[in-house]
Design an enzyme around this catalytic site. Structure first.
Site, PDB file in Angstrom:
ATOM      1  CB  CYS A  34      -0.898  -0.012   1.241  1.00 38.24           C
ATOM      2  SG  CYS A  34      -2.010   1.405   1.369  1.00 38.24           S
ATOM      3  CG  HIS A  47      -5.863  -2.571  -0.924  1.00 39.94           C
ATOM      4  ND1 HIS A  47      -4.794  -3.199  -0.342  1.00 39.94           N
ATOM      5  CD2 HIS A  47      -5.559  -1.244  -0.930  1.00 39.94           C
ATOM      6  CE1 HIS A  47      -3.883  -2.289  -0.002  1.00 39.94           C
ATOM      7  NE2 HIS A  47      -4.330  -1.091  -0.362  1.00 39.94           N
ATOM      8  CD  GLU A  48      -7.309   1.217  -3.540  1.00 38.46           C
ATOM      9  OE1 GLU A  48      -7.358   2.220  -2.788  1.00 38.46           O
ATOM     10  OE2 GLU A  48      -6.229   0.673  -3.844  1.00 38.46           O
TER      11      GLU A  48
END
Length: 193
Positions: free
Chosen positions: A120, A164-165
């Site tokens: 990330c 993830h987002e």
């Protein structure tokens, strides 16, 4: 570029900031000028990061997605750009999603994780380990690029990127899902991507 600034690392908020852990809020449609600028920055950052000509010195790490909290705006928006080339046909495919007020409304029970783990841009020190996520999800939201509400089913790697987002919008980070005692723990039924 959709806005006037060249994307750079100074835009990013890291995991030592309290704001990255705060939940985001929905925005009104049509987007205000400020919210549109946020979306433009998300799009420009990811596209620029993936462009070998523009980002030739690797000033910013290539990204497949970026959520608004990662650039200091706790609003429900993210942009995803997956650029792949088929090994056999050499055909290039670009998948883009610029979502406003996205929601994941369905999850498969089948879990998957990336073989190399996740990373990330907002995490200063990488955390190694498997990050279990649903293999298939159903997402709805307003697609800024298409200028319409959408409902889509995504699978595999694309589903992992979406989750993830989406987690960023909830104030969560990928390493929250890594097993504390055994980071590389993988259950036999999980799909390794």
């Amino acid at each position: 570029m959709l806005q006037s600034e060249v994307p750079n690392k100074s835009w990013l908020v890291f995991d030592d900031s309290t704001s990255i852990r705060e939940p985001s809020v929905d925005v009104n449609l049509p987007l205000s000028a400020n919210d549109e600028l946020i979306m433009h920055k998300l799009i420009d950052f990811v596209r620029y990061s993936q462009d070998p000509t523009e980002n030739k010195d690797h000033a910013i790490r290539p990204a497949v997605g970026l959520a608004a909290p990662q650039i200091g705006a706790n609003v429900n928006m993210y942009y995803i750009r997956i650029d792949t080339t088929d090994d056999e046909t050499k055909q290039r495919t670009i998948i883009e999603h610029a979502l406003v007020n996205p929601k994941i409304i369905g999850y498969s029970s089948q879990l998957a994780c990336l073989e190399e783990g996740e990373g990330c841009l907002s995490v200063a020190n990488d955390h190694e380990g498997y990050v279990p996520r649903s293999f298939r999800i159903l997402v709805e939201g307003y697609d800024y690029l298409k200028q319409e509400k959408i409902k889509i089913t995504v699978r595999g790697y694309e589903a992992i990127v979406f989750q993830h987002e989406q987690a960023h919008l909830e104030g969560k980070l990928y390493y929250d899902l890594i097993d504390d005692k055994n980071p590389w723990l993988k259950k036999p039924e999980w799909i390794l991507l």
